[in-house]
Motif scaffolding. Structure first.
Motif, PDB file in Angstrom:
ATOM      1  N   TYR A 160       0.825  -1.210   0.000  1.00 23.53           N
ATOM      2  CA  TYR A 160       0.000   0.000   0.000  1.00 23.53           C
ATOM      3  C   TYR A 160       0.865   1.267   0.000  1.00 23.53           C
ATOM      4  N   GLY A 161       2.033   1.178  -0.649  1.00 24.74           N
ATOM      5  CA  GLY A 161       2.840   2.377  -0.867  1.00 24.74           C
ATOM      6  C   GLY A 161       3.958   2.642   0.113  1.00 24.74           C
ATOM      7  N   CYS A 162       4.157   1.775   1.109  1.00 23.14           N
ATOM      8  CA  CYS A 162       5.231   2.004   2.078  1.00 23.14           C
ATOM      9  C   CYS A 162       6.578   1.655   1.444  1.00 23.14           C
ATOM     10  N   GLU A 163       7.532   2.570   1.504  1.00 20.48           N
ATOM     11  CA  GLU A 163       8.835   2.399   0.881  1.00 20.48           C
ATOM     12  C   GLU A 163       9.910   1.896   1.840  1.00 20.48           C
ATOM     13  N   ALA A 164       9.556   1.707   3.099  1.00 20.23           N
ATOM     14  CA  ALA A 164      10.557   1.441   4.131  1.00 20.23           C
ATOM     15  C   ALA A 164      11.284   0.115   3.943  1.00 20.23           C
ATOM     16  N   TYR A 165      12.557   0.130   4.286  1.00 18.53           N
ATOM     17  CA  TYR A 165      13.327  -1.094   4.428  1.00 18.53           C
ATOM     18  C   TYR A 165      13.043  -1.667   5.819  1.00 18.53           C
ATOM     19  N   GLY A 166      13.492  -2.886   6.046  1.00 12.08           N
ATOM     20  CA  GLY A 166      13.210  -3.531   7.327  1.00 12.08           C
ATOM     21  C   GLY A 166      14.459  -3.762   8.153  1.00 12.08           C
ATOM     22  N   ILE A 208      23.055   6.898   7.479  1.00 12.49           N
ATOM     23  CA  ILE A 208      22.444   5.726   8.111  1.00 12.49           C
ATOM     24  C   ILE A 208      23.033   4.424   7.589  1.00 12.49           C
ATOM     25  N   PHE A 209      23.358   4.392   6.306  1.00 16.03           N
ATOM     26  CA  PHE A 209      23.800   3.142   5.681  1.00 16.03           C
ATOM     27  C   PHE A 209      25.181   3.298   5.062  1.00 16.03           C
ATOM     28  N   ASP A 210      26.080   2.357   5.395  1.00  9.97           N
ATOM     29  CA  ASP A 210      27.444   2.345   4.865  1.00  9.97           C
ATOM     30  C   ASP A 210      27.601   1.085   4.008  1.00  9.97           C
ATOM     31  N   ASP A 211      27.766   1.274   2.707  1.00  7.66           N
ATOM     32  CA  ASP A 211      27.849   0.122   1.805  1.00  7.66           C
ATOM     33  C   ASP A 211      29.277  -0.367   1.573  1.00  7.66           C
ATOM     34  N   SER A 212      30.244   0.197   2.273  1.00  4.93           N
ATOM     35  CA  SER A 212      31.649  -0.138   2.006  1.00  4.93           C
ATOM     36  C   SER A 212      32.046  -1.525   2.505  1.00  4.93           C
ATOM     37  N   PHE A 213      31.206  -2.138   3.359  1.00  3.92           N
ATOM     38  CA  PHE A 213      31.530  -3.462   3.890  1.00  3.92           C
ATOM     39  C   PHE A 213      30.816  -4.586   3.144  1.00  3.92           C
ATOM     40  N   LEU A 214      29.975  -4.240   2.185  1.00  8.74           N
ATOM     41  CA  LEU A 214      29.209  -5.250   1.468  1.00  8.74           C
ATOM     42  C   LEU A 214      30.115  -6.180   0.665  1.00  8.74           C
ATOM     43  N   PRO A 215      29.746  -7.449   0.549  1.00 11.73           N
ATOM     44  CA  PRO A 215      30.499  -8.370  -0.313  1.00 11.73           C
ATOM     45  C   PRO A 215      30.401  -7.925  -1.774  1.00 11.73           C
ATOM     46  N   PRO A 216      31.244  -8.475  -2.646  1.00  9.76           N
ATOM     47  CA  PRO A 216      31.183  -8.111  -4.072  1.00  9.76           C
ATOM     48  C   PRO A 216      29.794  -8.316  -4.648  1.00  9.76           C
ATOM     49  N   ALA A 217      29.450  -7.491  -5.619  1.00 10.78           N
ATOM     50  CA  ALA A 217      28.089  -7.488  -6.170  1.00 10.78           C
ATOM     51  C   ALA A 217      27.693  -8.840  -6.751  1.00 10.78           C
ATOM     52  N   ASP A 218      28.630  -9.543  -7.391  1.00 11.00           N
ATOM     53  CA  ASP A 218      28.258 -10.808  -8.011  1.00 11.00           C
ATOM     54  C   ASP A 218      27.869 -11.864  -6.992  1.00 11.00           C
ATOM     55  N   LYS A 267      18.845  17.640  11.966  1.00  8.71           N
ATOM     56  CA  LYS A 267      18.931  17.684  10.514  1.00  8.71           C
ATOM     57  C   LYS A 267      18.422  16.379   9.903  1.00  8.71           C
ATOM     58  N   ARG A 268      17.640  16.526   8.847  1.00  6.82           N
ATOM     59  CA  ARG A 268      17.146  15.337   8.160  1.00  6.82           C
ATOM     60  C   ARG A 268      18.329  14.535   7.648  1.00  6.82           C
ATOM     61  N   PRO A 269      18.413  13.221   7.972  1.00  5.99           N
ATOM     62  CA  PRO A 269      19.600  12.452   7.574  1.00  5.99           C
ATOM     63  C   PRO A 269      19.650  12.188   6.074  1.00  5.99           C
ATOM     64  N   ARG A 316      15.033   5.471  -3.200  1.00  9.49           N
ATOM     65  CA  ARG A 316      13.949   4.872  -2.418  1.00  9.49           C
ATOM     66  C   ARG A 316      14.132   5.168  -0.933  1.00  9.49           C
ATOM     67  N   PHE A 317      15.375   5.157  -0.461  1.00  8.26           N
ATOM     68  CA  PHE A 317      15.636   5.451   0.946  1.00  8.26           C
ATOM     69  C   PHE A 317      15.205   6.872   1.289  1.00  8.26           C
ATOM     70  N   GLU A 318      15.427   7.786   0.372  1.00  7.36           N
ATOM     71  CA  GLU A 318      14.986   9.170   0.574  1.00  7.36           C
ATOM     72  C   GLU A 318      13.463   9.226   0.727  1.00  7.36           C
TER      73      GLU A 318
END
Length: 354
Positions: free
Chosen positions: A226-232, A339-349, A332-334, A315-317
């Motif tokens: 119903y339109g909620c964009e939130a992550y969990g 909030i999210f740091d993607d530098s620790f994520l494993p490789p995209a593949d 201040k609006r974040p 989408r996060f915005e």
């Protein structure tokens, strides 16, 4: 006059034998020191609630040796909800935790907050939902007007209710909110004391079925529909630990990604590992819970396109805008990067779903 003794053939042979013994022995010791495995990094990890089927990826990472392969040893504790899990990470009592990312956003908006960040999104869609009884005349979200909605203390989903109501042109003033204890949320709906309750779709809905409410009588109205964009729920990390042990954070997330891939491929096998670690777990119920989470919250179009663990900044915005409808940010609006740091994520593949 001192005469130098001639070097005999026997002496040369003895010197050669000595070199053959001493030098390789020294090299062997040196190589052994160089190849000595590094000690695994200990990680204290907090769950925001007791173990259930939705946490199968974490269980598999532990039970299948994936954490060990990445050089980390993980000790798991249980917090009393997302606020408590976040507080443990902020204080350093826990190095990492699983917590609702929207609760993290609200925590970071407080004046005395620590710069805790999320580093991996497990639930690409928040599991927020209204669970209603069809026998009380509720089949769709519009039917909630004029009804009584049970809201548990500390419920996270209700904070996005104003945005969902506005998006769907509902009149919130016509809906009676009944504040109830978390322990009695499902029982009062089962007993017909309220028409619907707010909560997590994979928790309240399945718990009600387990209490004997027929599945055909339950309407699960997921906010995401119903339109909620939130992550969990997301993995969060203590900033000091992330700075000192970045390889351990990366290793943890790599193991978790592999555990999630295994759970997607074989949910039944994953639940066998989970139930073996629960005091009184039902294999059938927890398998339904995991399958519900995978379908509704994990394997979304975003994940199938971009892979596991990350966010879409645009989408996060929009999700931040929806959160603000329950009350403006105190500071201040974040920005997404706050909030999210993607530098620790494993490789995209490795994060793509096959």
């Amino acid at each position: 006059m001192c005469m130098r003794r001639p070097v005999t053939l026997l002496a040369l042979v003895r010197l050669a034998l000595l070199a053959a013994v001493v030098v390789p022995a020294w090299l062997s010791d040196h190589e052994a020191l160089a190849e000595e495995p590094k000690r695994p990094v200990a990680v204290m990890f907090a769950l925001d609630r007791p173990l259930d089927g939705s946490m199968a990826p974490l269980v598999l990472a532990a039970s299948r040796g994936l954490f060990a392969t990445e050089g980390v040893t993980v000790t798991i504790t249980t917090a009393k909800g997302s606020p408590d899990a976040i507080a443990r990470v902020a204080s350093g009592e826990a190095d990492m935790a699983l917590a609702d990312i929207n609760e993290l956003i609200r925590y970071r908006d407080a004046s005395n907050s620590q710069p805790v960040k999320a580093v991996f999104v497990l639930f690409n869609r928040a599991p927020y939902a209204i669970i209603a009884r069809r026998s009380r005349g509720i089949n769709g979200l519009g039917d909630i007007e004029g009804k009584t909605l049970g809201v548990a203390e500390g419920d996270l989903s209700i904070r996005l209710w104003p945005a969902v109501a506005r998006h769907n042109h509902l009149r919130p003033e016509t809906i009676k909110l009944s504040r109830v204890g978390a322990a009695v949320r499902e029982p009062i709906l089962s007993a017909g004391q309220v028409d619907a309750v707010s909560g997590f779709s994979y928790l309240s809905a399945l718990n009600l079925r387990d209490r004997g409410v027929p599945a055909a009588d339950l309407a699960v109205l997921r906010f995401a529909d119903y339109g909620c964009e939130a992550y969990g729920h997301a993995v969060i990390v203590n900033p000091g630990f992330a700075a000192k042990q970045p390889a351990a954070v990366k290793g943890f997330l790599s193991a978790l990604t592999s555990g999630l891939q295994l759970a997607i491929k074989d949910p039944a096998g994953a639940i066998a590992d989970v139930v073996s670690r629960m005091d009184d777990g039902s294999r059938e119920l927890e398998l339904q819970r995991l399958q519900s989470v995978l379908v509704d919250n994990v394997l979304t179009p975003d994940v199938r396109r971009d892979g596991i663990g990350g966010i879409d900044p645009a989408r996060f915005e929009r999700a931040l805008d929806q959160l603000a409808e329950d009350g403006k940010f105190h500071h201040k609006r974040p920005q997404p990067a706050d909030i999210f740091d993607d530098s620790f994520l494993p490789p995209a593949d490795s994060r793509l779903v096959n």
